[in-house]
Design a protein around this motif. Structure first.
Motif, PDB file in Angstrom:
ATOM      1  N   GLU A   1       0.826  -1.208   0.000  1.00  0.00           N
ATOM      2  CA  GLU A   1       0.000   0.000   0.000  1.00  0.00           C
ATOM      3  C   GLU A   1       0.861   1.260   0.000  1.00  0.00           C
ATOM      4  N   LEU A   2       1.930   1.270   0.800  1.00  0.00           N
ATOM      5  CA  LEU A   2       2.764   2.464   0.888  1.00  0.00           C
ATOM      6  C   LEU A   2       3.558   2.686  -0.391  1.00  0.00           C
ATOM      7  N   VAL A   3       4.061   1.614  -0.996  1.00  0.00           N
ATOM      8  CA  VAL A   3       4.800   1.749  -2.255  1.00  0.00           C
ATOM      9  C   VAL A   3       3.865   2.229  -3.361  1.00  0.00           C
ATOM     10  N   GLU A   4       2.652   1.715  -3.412  1.00  0.00           N
ATOM     11  CA  GLU A   4       1.707   2.146  -4.443  1.00  0.00           C
ATOM     12  C   GLU A   4       1.326   3.613  -4.259  1.00  0.00           C
ATOM     13  N   ASN A   5       1.177   4.053  -3.003  1.00  0.00           N
ATOM     14  CA  ASN A   5       0.923   5.475  -2.764  1.00  0.00           C
ATOM     15  C   ASN A   5       2.074   6.326  -3.269  1.00  0.00           C
ATOM     16  N   ALA A   6       3.303   5.854  -3.048  1.00  0.00           N
ATOM     17  CA  ALA A   6       4.477   6.589  -3.512  1.00  0.00           C
ATOM     18  C   ALA A   6       4.496   6.684  -5.029  1.00  0.00           C
ATOM     19  N   LEU A   7       4.159   5.587  -5.709  1.00  0.00           N
ATOM     20  CA  LEU A   7       4.129   5.606  -7.169  1.00  0.00           C
ATOM     21  C   LEU A   7       3.041   6.552  -7.677  1.00  0.00           C
ATOM     22  N   ASP A   8       1.872   6.528  -7.031  1.00  0.00           N
ATOM     23  CA  ASP A   8       0.799   7.442  -7.428  1.00  0.00           C
ATOM     24  C   ASP A   8       1.203   8.900  -7.226  1.00  0.00           C
ATOM     25  N   ALA A   9       2.133   9.148  -6.273  1.00  0.00           N
ATOM     26  CA  ALA A   9       2.593  10.513  -6.000  1.00  0.00           C
ATOM     27  C   ALA A   9       3.707  10.943  -6.945  1.00  0.00           C
ATOM     28  N   GLY A  10       4.051  10.100  -7.909  1.00  0.00           N
ATOM     29  CA  GLY A  10       5.053  10.464  -8.910  1.00  0.00           C
ATOM     30  C   GLY A  10       6.479  10.268  -8.466  1.00  0.00           C
ATOM     31  N   ALA A  11       6.723   9.364  -7.516  1.00  0.00           N
ATOM     32  CA  ALA A  11       8.084   9.132  -7.031  1.00  0.00           C
ATOM     33  C   ALA A  11       8.961   8.541  -8.128  1.00  0.00           C
ATOM     34  N   THR A  12      10.245   8.907  -8.102  1.00  0.00           N
ATOM     35  CA  THR A  12      11.237   8.314  -9.003  1.00  0.00           C
ATOM     36  C   THR A  12      12.246   7.447  -8.236  1.00  0.00           C
ATOM     37  N   ARG A  13      12.272   7.592  -6.903  1.00  0.00           N
ATOM     38  CA  ARG A  13      13.125   6.768  -6.051  1.00  0.00           C
ATOM     39  C   ARG A  13      12.318   6.346  -4.821  1.00  0.00           C
ATOM     40  N   ILE A  14      12.311   5.063  -4.537  1.00  0.00           N
ATOM     41  CA  ILE A  14      11.571   4.534  -3.379  1.00  0.00           C
ATOM     42  C   ILE A  14      12.494   3.613  -2.603  1.00  0.00           C
TER      43      ILE A  14
ATOM     44  N   PRO B   1       9.521   0.471 -14.531  1.00  0.00           N
ATOM     45  CA  PRO B   1      10.973   0.384 -14.810  1.00  0.00           C
ATOM     46  C   PRO B   1      11.693   1.710 -14.625  1.00  0.00           C
ATOM     47  N   ALA B   2      11.001   2.828 -14.769  1.00  0.00           N
ATOM     48  CA  ALA B   2      11.649   4.133 -14.693  1.00  0.00           C
ATOM     49  C   ALA B   2      11.871   4.598 -13.258  1.00  0.00           C
ATOM     50  N   VAL B   3      11.486   3.792 -12.280  1.00  0.00           N
ATOM     51  CA  VAL B   3      11.632   4.139 -10.870  1.00  0.00           C
ATOM     52  C   VAL B   3      12.702   3.250 -10.248  1.00  0.00           C
ATOM     53  N   SER B   4      13.546   3.828  -9.400  1.00  0.00           N
ATOM     54  CA  SER B   4      14.573   3.066  -8.677  1.00  0.00           C
ATOM     55  C   SER B   4      14.004   2.594  -7.344  1.00  0.00           C
ATOM     56  N   PHE B   5      14.259   1.334  -7.009  1.00  0.00           N
ATOM     57  CA  PHE B   5      13.770   0.742  -5.764  1.00  0.00           C
ATOM     58  C   PHE B   5      14.946   0.163  -4.982  1.00  0.00           C
ATOM     59  N   THR B   6      14.929   0.374  -3.689  1.00  0.00           N
ATOM     60  CA  THR B   6      15.936  -0.213  -2.804  1.00  0.00           C
ATOM     61  C   THR B   6      15.213  -0.892  -1.649  1.00  0.00           C
ATOM     62  N   LEU B   7      15.580  -2.140  -1.379  1.00  0.00           N
ATOM     63  CA  LEU B   7      15.013  -2.885  -0.251  1.00  0.00           C
ATOM     64  C   LEU B   7      16.130  -3.152   0.751  1.00  0.00           C
ATOM     65  N   VAL B   8      15.933  -2.707   1.976  1.00  0.00           N
ATOM     66  CA  VAL B   8      16.910  -2.873   3.049  1.00  0.00           C
ATOM     67  C   VAL B   8      16.303  -3.769   4.122  1.00  0.00           C
TER      68      VAL B   8
ATOM     69  N   ASP C   1      10.454  10.203  -3.094  1.00  0.00           N
ATOM     70  CA  ASP C   1      10.716  11.590  -3.489  1.00  0.00           C
ATOM     71  C   ASP C   1       9.563  12.131  -4.319  1.00  0.00           C
ATOM     72  N   GLY C   2       8.356  11.677  -3.995  1.00  0.00           N
ATOM     73  CA  GLY C   2       7.176  12.093  -4.745  1.00  0.00           C
ATOM     74  C   GLY C   2       6.735  13.504  -4.419  1.00  0.00           C
ATOM     75  N   ALA C   3       5.476  13.809  -4.729  1.00  0.00           N
ATOM     76  CA  ALA C   3       4.959  15.177  -4.614  1.00  0.00           C
ATOM     77  C   ALA C   3       4.853  15.659  -3.182  1.00  0.00           C
ATOM     78  N   GLY C   4       4.706  14.740  -2.207  1.00  0.00           N
ATOM     79  CA  GLY C   4       4.551  15.146  -0.825  1.00  0.00           C
ATOM     80  C   GLY C   4       3.202  15.801  -0.569  1.00  0.00           C
ATOM     81  N   MET C   5       2.955  16.214   0.698  1.00  0.00           N
ATOM     82  CA  MET C   5       1.675  16.812   1.075  1.00  0.00           C
ATOM     83  C   MET C   5       1.906  17.991   2.017  1.00  0.00           C
ATOM     84  N   ASP C   6       0.964  18.927   1.992  1.00  0.00           N
ATOM     85  CA  ASP C   6       0.989  19.969   3.015  1.00  0.00           C
ATOM     86  C   ASP C   6       0.272  19.449   4.254  1.00  0.00           C
ATOM     87  N   GLU C   7       0.228  20.252   5.304  1.00  0.00           N
ATOM     88  CA  GLU C   7      -0.320  19.769   6.572  1.00  0.00           C
ATOM     89  C   GLU C   7      -1.787  19.382   6.455  1.00  0.00           C
TER      90      GLU C   7
END
Length: 620
Positions: free
Chosen positions: A30-43, A183-190, A60-66
């Motif tokens: 759910e969190l990764v999909e929200n990030a993709l919907d927000a236009g993230a290029t790195r997750i 494919p255009a998004v970078s993903f890192t799993l730690v 690094d997506g669009a983010g939100m205001d308060e």
């Protein structure tokens, strides 16, 4: 007071969490999909203890205001849809507005977010669904969500979680699917502080598939049929696996689990894939949004097609065009049976002419239905899908009309394939119809067919025939035995003696009579009559080995493995010289079994070289 009352928001959120949040991997999804919907290029996904200790997803997506950040923690708050019309054309991953409040109700959630252009960010902390504590925070543009102590307030749910390694594997699968989707998004799993996987952004889906799946060869299959577009990267048939766990399916960029769609991909390999085996790879299917319903599963893991049967058939036939050339796969059967597909339905007024088949589209007056095969003769009154003979009319009573829809300019879509295309394994007699030419290197049988040269692996072919005969005999409890004049004593491990004694009756059903003659030896008194050319010692050792591997399962579940191994060592082998009549008899025998494309261990039996390809290679 009345008996009916409204649930509190906390209780409603926990009920929703029971559907949305099944395990740590559900949270990551759910969190990764929200990030993709927000236009993230790195997750970046970080987990501790398989996600049961901590989960952190940073983008690094669009983010939100308060204001938006506060609202995102309320149920049914979303930026993805606003009207009923939007619900019918969903292009985003999320849309229900349930994920964040559901996660927050069963964990300790901390969100840090900053919108582009804002001077500062916002931090929100929620414990078990309570009111969020909000304060300003310094952070980069984008969003970071940390989920700690998942299910801390629902201890019964934690008991259903698996071992740390298992939960970590599920999280890894979620990240893999997201990487394949974008494919255009970078993903890192730690995992526990160490980088476990990293998928750097690439330019194409093919590059992502090759780097992420880990197969040496994935054949590209790109095509379009009507309103469906297809892009797939699939392994050779010999790399296929039991079950579809290594076949990844995407519909409009969304990862889905669909058994029928997976079967459609496997069917594209024609007869060279045994039922139950699926290729390794990834398939992307694109359809108009209004023809796919994504609102049918709590975790959005399944979709429903407006015209599923036509979609599945179009996928099979379009994939087959590329796979047949790449892997020398025989042609698809021109008449898939109802048992295989449940697709074509015979019209009430009569069946299609000889060779005819109901196409996946509404019949057109004066010709075959869109996408349908033209039969060789005889009248037809089309039922579902419509069918017609050459020159006869078809009247489709139930049009499917998806993949083979008539274009705006009028006219039907092209036929699925040329009616002159040779078909393989669609009925008895194919192998017997080949003209045997020669044996090559005491290993291959070269035959001439109407459309090309066919090269058979003699061991794989003989193994398949022997296996089918053994299996039928085993199921009918009628495997004939051949008693040995002098029992052969075989030295085995004490544990194997115990295993063979325990399964003595099962072995007898296989035609193998074995008795213990000491702590570390058994005597073989009889062998299957079909396997008299095999060494009794080898058969016993094969049986003991397979029984050992299947010790935790019922014998019946392992019977095919045992039979396959026995057939392998009891059949014609590479290096055996065959007389012409023996080779011809083997060809005829292949026509008597249900499946003749691969041996029981998955190796292909036959390879075809078309005359057109042969002529091209020699420059004619």
């Amino acid at each position: 007071m009345g008996k009916i009352h409204l649930l509190s928001s906390d209780l409603a959120n926990q009920i929703a969490a029971g559907e949305v949040v099944e395990r740590p991997a559900s949270v990551v999804k759910e969190l990764v999909e929200n990030a993709l919907d927000a236009g993230a290029t790195r997750i970046r996904v970080e987990i501790d203890a398989g996600g049961m200790g901590r989960i952190r997803v940073t983008d690094d997506g669009a983010g939100m205001d308060e204001a938006d950040a506060r609202l995102s923690l309320q149920r049914h708050a979303t930026s993805k849809i606003a009207t009923l019309e939007d619900l019918a054309r969903i292009a985003s991953f999320g849309f229900r507005g349930e994920a964040l409040p559901s996660i927050g109700s069963v964990s300790r959630l901390t969100m840090t977010t900053r919108a582009r252009g804002a001077d500062e960010g916002t931090e929100l902390v929620v414990d078990g669904g309570g009111e969020p504590r909000v304060k300003p925070a310094g952070c980069a543009v984008g969003t970071s969500i940390e989920v700690a102590e998942l299910f801390f307030n629902v201890p019964a749910r934690r008991k259903f979680l698996k071992a740390t390694a298992t939960e970590s594997a599920h999280v890894g699968e979620v990240v893999l699917m997201a990487a394949l989707a974008r494919p255009a998004v970078s993903f890192t799993l730690v995992r526990d502080g160490k980088v476990a996987r990293e998928y750097l952004r690439v330019g194409t889906r093919k590059e992502r598939a090759l780097s992420a799946i880990g197969e040496d060869r994935l054949e590209a299959c790109v095509g379009e049929r009507g309103r469906m577009r297809l892009e797939a990267y699939l392994s050779p048939p010999e790399r296929a696996r039991a079950g579809a766990v290594a076949l990844h399916l995407f519909v409009n960029g969304r990862p889905v689990k669909d058994r029928q769609l997976a079967r459609a991909v496997a069917h594209a390999y024609a007869s060279v894939l045994e039922p139950g085996r699926y290729p390794v790879g990834v398939a992307y299917i694109e359809l108009p949004l209004e023809l796919v319903d994504v609102n049918v599963h709590p975790q959005k893991a399944e979709v429903r097609f407006a015209d599923g049967r036509a979609t599945f058939d179009a996928v099979s036939r379009e994939l087959h065009l590329a796979l047949a050339k790449a892997f020398a796969i025989p042609a698809l059967s021109a008449r898939p049976t109802g048992k295989q597909w449940g697709l074509g339905q015979q019209g009430a007024g009569g069946g299609a002419g000889a060779g005819g088949w109901a196409g996946a589209g509404r019949g057109a007056s004066g010709g075959a239905g869109a996408g349908g095969w033209a039969g060789a003769g005889g009248g037809a009154s089309g039922g579902a899908g419509g069918s017609a003979t050459a020159g006869g009319a078809a009247d489709g009573n139930e049009g499917w009309g998806l993949a083979y829809a008539v274009s705006a300019g009028g006219g039907g879509a092209p036929a699925l394939a040329d009616s002159a295309t040779g078909t393989l394994f669609e009925g008895p007699g194919f192998y017997a119809g080949l003209r045997y030419l020669a044996q090559v290197r005491a290993m291959f049988l070269v035959c001439e067919g109407e459309d090309g040269l066919y090269v058979l692996d003699q061991h794989a072919a003989a193994e398949r025939v022997t296996f089918e005969r053994l299996r039928k005999g085993y199921q009918a409890r009628a495997i004939a035995s051949q008693r040995l004049l002098i029992p052969e004593v075989v030295e085995v491990a004490p544990t194997e003696v115990a295993t063979l004694e325990e399964h003595a009756e099962d072995a007898l059903r296989l035609g193998l009579e074995v008795r213990a003659v000491g702590a570390s030896a058994v005597a073989v008194h009889a062998v299957p009559r079909l396997l008299t050319r095999a060494s009794p010692e080898r058969l016993v050792r094969d049986l003991a080995a397979e029984l050992g591997r299947a010790a935790k399962r019922p014998f019946g579940d392992a019977a095919d493995l045992v039979l396959a191994t026995m057939a392998c060592h009891g059949s014609v082998r590479a290096g055996d010289r065959l007389a012409d009549d023996e080779a011809t008899a083997l060809l005829r025998a292949l026509d008597t079994i249900d499946f003749a494309g691969h041996c029981p261990h998955g190796r292909p039996v036959v390879m075809r070289l078309g005359f057109d390809e042969l002529e091209r290679r020699v420059g004619r």
